[in-house]
Design an enzyme around this catalytic site. Structure first.
Site, PDB file in Angstrom:
ATOM      1  N   GLY A 196       0.837  -1.191   0.000  1.00 23.54           N
ATOM      2  CA  GLY A 196       0.000   0.000   0.000  1.00 23.54           C
ATOM      3  C   GLY A 196       0.866   1.233   0.000  1.00 23.54           C
ATOM      4  O   GLY A 196       2.085   1.138   0.106  1.00 23.54           O
ATOM      5  N   GLY A 199       3.402   5.334   4.411  1.00 21.23           N
ATOM      6  CA  GLY A 199       2.841   6.017   5.580  1.00 21.23           C
ATOM      7  C   GLY A 199       1.497   5.504   6.029  1.00 21.23           C
ATOM      8  O   GLY A 199       0.802   6.151   6.799  1.00 21.23           O
ATOM      9  N   THR A 200       1.086   4.322   5.558  1.00 20.22           N
ATOM     10  CA  THR A 200      -0.235   3.841   5.912  1.00 20.22           C
ATOM     11  C   THR A 200      -0.203   2.875   7.088  1.00 20.22           C
ATOM     12  O   THR A 200      -1.229   2.346   7.479  1.00 20.22           O
ATOM     13  CB  THR A 200      -0.904   3.151   4.710  1.00 20.22           C
ATOM     14  OG1 THR A 200       0.058   2.318   4.069  1.00 20.22           O
ATOM     15  CG2 THR A 200      -1.408   4.180   3.726  1.00 20.22           C
ATOM     16  N   GLU A 420      -6.161  31.109  -7.583  1.00 22.04           N
ATOM     17  CA  GLU A 420      -6.739  30.253  -6.535  1.00 22.04           C
ATOM     18  C   GLU A 420      -8.245  30.467  -6.434  1.00 22.04           C
ATOM     19  O   GLU A 420      -8.994  29.511  -6.204  1.00 22.04           O
ATOM     20  CB  GLU A 420      -6.072  30.522  -5.183  1.00 22.04           C
ATOM     21  CG  GLU A 420      -4.571  30.226  -5.125  1.00 22.04           C
ATOM     22  CD  GLU A 420      -4.198  28.855  -5.658  1.00 22.04           C
ATOM     23  OE1 GLU A 420      -5.039  27.931  -5.613  1.00 22.04           O
ATOM     24  OE2 GLU A 420      -3.054  28.706  -6.140  1.00 22.04           O
TER      25      GLU A 420
HETATM   26  P1  ADP Z   1       4.499   2.505   6.294  1.00 21.97           P
HETATM   27  O1  ADP Z   1       5.377   1.441   6.859  1.00 21.97           O
HETATM   28  O2  ADP Z   1       3.239   1.986   5.694  1.00 21.97           O
HETATM   29  O3  ADP Z   1       5.199   3.456   5.393  1.00 21.97           O
HETATM   30  P2  ADP Z   1       4.511   3.360   8.992  1.00 21.97           P
HETATM   31  O4  ADP Z   1       4.019   2.159   9.701  1.00 21.97           O
HETATM   32  O5  ADP Z   1       5.981   3.559   8.989  1.00 21.97           O
HETATM   33  O6  ADP Z   1       3.992   3.379   7.512  1.00 21.97           O
HETATM   34  O7  ADP Z   1       3.773   4.630   9.576  1.00 21.97           O
HETATM   35  C1  ADP Z   1       4.447   5.771   9.983  1.00 21.97           C
HETATM   36  C2  ADP Z   1       3.763   6.383  11.176  1.00 21.97           C
HETATM   37  O8  ADP Z   1       2.493   6.904  10.839  1.00 21.97           O
HETATM   38  C3  ADP Z   1       3.496   5.392  12.264  1.00 21.97           C
HETATM   39  O9  ADP Z   1       4.593   5.263  13.108  1.00 21.97           O
HETATM   40  C4  ADP Z   1       2.292   5.975  12.966  1.00 21.97           C
HETATM   41  O10 ADP Z   1       2.685   6.976  13.877  1.00 21.97           O
HETATM   42  C5  ADP Z   1       1.554   6.651  11.854  1.00 21.97           C
HETATM   43  N1  ADP Z   1       0.502   5.779  11.321  1.00 21.97           N
HETATM   44  C6  ADP Z   1       0.436   5.305  10.062  1.00 21.97           C
HETATM   45  N2  ADP Z   1      -0.656   4.552   9.889  1.00 21.97           N
HETATM   46  C7  ADP Z   1      -1.282   4.503  11.075  1.00 21.97           C
HETATM   47  C8  ADP Z   1      -2.477   3.876  11.543  1.00 21.97           C
HETATM   48  N3  ADP Z   1      -3.239   3.122  10.738  1.00 21.97           N
HETATM   49  N4  ADP Z   1      -2.816   4.058  12.828  1.00 21.97           N
HETATM   50  C9  ADP Z   1      -2.063   4.821  13.641  1.00 21.97           C
HETATM   51  N5  ADP Z   1      -0.944   5.441  13.269  1.00 21.97           N
HETATM   52  C10 ADP Z   1      -0.548   5.311  11.994  1.00 21.97           C
HETATM   53 ZN    ZN Z   2      -3.576  25.993  -9.780  1.00 25.20          ZN
END
Ligand code: ADP
Ligand code: ZN
Ligand code: MG
Length: 612
Positions: A196, A199-200, A420
């Site tokens: 995915g 940051g998810t 804008e």
């Molecule tokens: P990925 O590995 O998918 O890139 P991470 O697990 O490293 O994402 O997420 C980075 C940070 O974002 C986590 O440490 C957390 O603080 C926040 N975060 C991301 N997704 C969630 C979630 N579903 N629930 C709570 N915090 C989240």
């Molecule tokens: Zn524009």
């Protein structure tokens, strides 16, 4: 493989040195033994020139003269010989003194030393290799060996992603109690892939699996295993699994698995030998362990489609879990999690914040709350206020606000304001279901002149009409500039808008079968097979775009008075929110007077039609 060469080189040097040394010793001993006649010997013995003789049964007699020269002569083997010698003051030692034997002994010793040093050196070199290949092992035993209590992440810390959590629950149970599953003869997956957008929460969920099960969690990045030296990456992989197996139940996490698991090009192309060796090692190790040992390998990637199919076969990463961007409930939950430890003011409505953050990832939401907390702390406030969140929102979307705005010319500011205002107004006119949460002409340090945030409702599918509206919204900035300042004065500020619009039109025509004359065909496939005409696609896209352009132009010309009102308010206030925008549009609010200006550039925003 430079190390191996070095070992060979050193061995060769040592060998040559030994041979030279042996030859030297041999010649030394050979040279110094002088063969003399028995008569000469008898004379010398009589003169007291013989120091020692070595008496034995052999036909030759060896000894040493007083000056140190060694000699050999006939052995008389007569009775009384020893006594006659002793009488002459010659020292007699019984037993043969065999110089050949001595030099052989010496050689043996030298060989011994040689072999030992070669062994020691190769051992040393191996350590060199190993120290490279040791660090995952070190990691394994030290730093990365976060156990549950250290990692401390549980499912509760992962918001949203209900389906994903559901699909790893049985794995947690299995990790807690592998025997239970073994008894049933159930074959558990050895590997899972979380895929995915960034940051998810993929890393987070992997940690939570270990955390929930109470087993150690080892994390590596795919790039840790991509090495310059062929074979090192593979050795590291074997090391990781060996250590894991020694430990028993655990979770091994490979982040960015695509670094080593990308599709391999044709076998003949050679490609990256090292990477494919490493990948093979991983696959072999994964098929190697008993699925009921209680080891689970989790890998994460942003894209599943770039991975080598071999990774996804049964017995390898045979469970694939999608981790997507959070929906509105997910966002609300994530916001709650990340404001748990922050004193947030009562008047911040988390629900509406969740609504305003369509397309935000978990990491962005976390960063939003964190930025806001930092701003509040900087202000010396006791609470995180709405204004902190607003500022943080801007930062997360566009980067930090540019502080010194004095250098921006008034005309640039006007252009930005109309641009804008164009985006915002057209959003309200063609897509009233969208929310325009923020319009601003505050430039950011990232070079964005301003932006307008337009949020489509959360929906599973995007309708054709919505996609068309997105195109019109994207074009509106440039068209507003044209209407107000004339065609010859349009700016570069619309380049991202145009890119975005083109992207959507292309998708409509090429993949989604929504073109008027192009029909329900996937043109990507046709192009791959070399059977379609690119020009036809370009033509269709142009026709589409021209139509959207005309329609949007009409719309803006008709509503120019609204465009003026919004732009003037922007010039006066720099930022407006949805409430303010609505009151301008309904005529409740009249525009204010105008201060000084700024440079124009446009925010692209990777998300479809959010920022324009
Ligand atoms: P990925 O590995 O998918 O890139 P991470 O697990 O490293 O994402 O997420 C980075 C940070 O974002 C986590 O440490 C957390 O603080 C926040 N975060 C991301 N997704 C969630 C979630 N579903 N629930 C709570 N915090 C989240
Ligand atoms: Zn524009
Ligand atoms: Mg990650």
């Amino acid at each position: 493989m430079r190390r191996k060469k070095l070992v060979i080189l050193i061995t060769a040097v040592l060998l040559v040195a030994t041979v030279v040394a042996c030859a030297y010793f041999y010649s030394q001993s050979a040279k110094s033994i002088e063969s003399i006649t028995y008569l000469d010997f008898a004379d010398m013995a009589a003169d007291g020139d013989v120091k020692v003789i070595y008496l034995s049964d052999s036909p030759s007699l060896e000894g040493e003269l007083a000056d140190g020269t060694r000699f050999v002569t006939e052995n008389p083997r007569s009775e009384g010989f020893k006594e006659s010698m002793l009488v002459l003051g010659v020292k007699v030692e019984e037993g043969q003194r065999n110089s050949a034997f001595v030099s052989a002994l010496r050689m043996l010793m030298i060989f011994g030393i040689l072999i030992f040093s070669v062994w020691a050196i190769s051992k040393l070199m191996n350590k060199g290799t190993a120290s490279g290949h040791k660090d995952p092992a070190d990691k394994l035993s030290a730093m990365q060996c976060e156990t549950v209590k250290d990692a401390g992440v549980v499912f509760e810390d992962v918001a949203g992603n209900q389906e994903a959590k559901e699909s790893v629950k049985d794995i947690v149970d299995f990790l807690k109690n592998p025997e239970k599953y073994a008894r049933m003869g159930a074959r558990m997956p050895r590997g899972m892939i979380f895929y995915g957008p960034p940051g998810t929460g993929k890393t987070l969920l992997a940690k939570a699996v270990a955390g929930e099960a109470g087993v150690p969690y080892f994390a590596f990045s795919g790039s840790d295993f991509v090495q310059v030296y062929v074979g090192v990456g593979a050795a590291r992989i074997r090391d990781v699994f060996k250590k894991a197996r020694d430990l028993g139940r655990c979770v091994i996490f490979f982040d960015e698995i695509d670094a080593l698991g990308k599709k391999r090009e044709g076998a003949l192309s050679g490609g990256n030998d090292e990477r494919s060796q490493t990948l093979n090692a991983l696959l072999t190790e994964m098929s190697g362990f008993n699925s009921n040992e209680g080891i689970i390998v989790i890998a994460a990637t942003n894209r599943l489609d770039v991975l080598d199919e071999a990774l996804l076969r049964p017995g390898r990463f045979d469970r694939q879990v999608e981790i997507g961007l959070p929906d509105i409930n997910g966002r609300l939950e994530i916001l709650k999690i990340h404001s748990r430890n922050k004193p947030v003011s009562q008047d911040i409505d988390m629900k509406s914040l969740a609504q305003q953050t369509v397309f935000f990832s978990g990491a962005q939401l976390e960063s939003l709350m964190n930025e806001a907390a930092i701003l509040a702390a900087k202000r010396g406030s006791k609470l995180v206020e709405k204004s902190d969140i607003d500022k943080a929102y801007y930062t997360v979307i566009a980067g930090a606000e540019k502080k010194d705005r004095s250098a921006i010319s008034r005309s640039d500011r006007e252009i930005t304001a109309y641009h804008e205002a164009g985006h915002a107004l057209v959003t309200k006119l063609v897509a009233p279901e969208n929310r325009v949460t923020k319009v601003t002409i505050i430039p950011s340090t990232k070079g964005v002149g301003g932006f307008s945030v337009s949020l489509p409702p959360d929906r599973m599918y995007r309708r054709k009409k919505e996609m068309e509206s997105s195109i019109k919204i994207a074009l509106a900035g440039r068209i507003a500039e044209e209407i107000i300042f004339g065609r010859e004065n349009v700016t570069t500020g619309a380049s991202n808008d145009i890119q975005k619009a083109t992207q959507i039109v292309m998708a409509l025509v090429r993949q989604l079968g929504m073109g008027d004359s192009t029909g329900m065909l996937n043109y990507d496939m046709l192009f791959q097979n070399g059977v379609a005409n690119q020009e036809q696609i370009v033509e269709e896209c142009r026709t589409f775009m021209d139509r959207f352009y005309r329609e949007t132009s009409h719309l803006l010309v008709e509503n120019k008075y609204l465009l003026d009102r919004i732009a003037r308010t922007l010039l006066a206030e720099e930022s407006i929110d949805e409430e303010c925008l609505d009151s301008i549009l309904s005529g409740e609010r009249s525009q204010a007077s105008v201060p000084a200006g700024e440079s124009i550039a446009e925010e692209g925003g990777e998300k479809s039609a959010v920022i324009a």
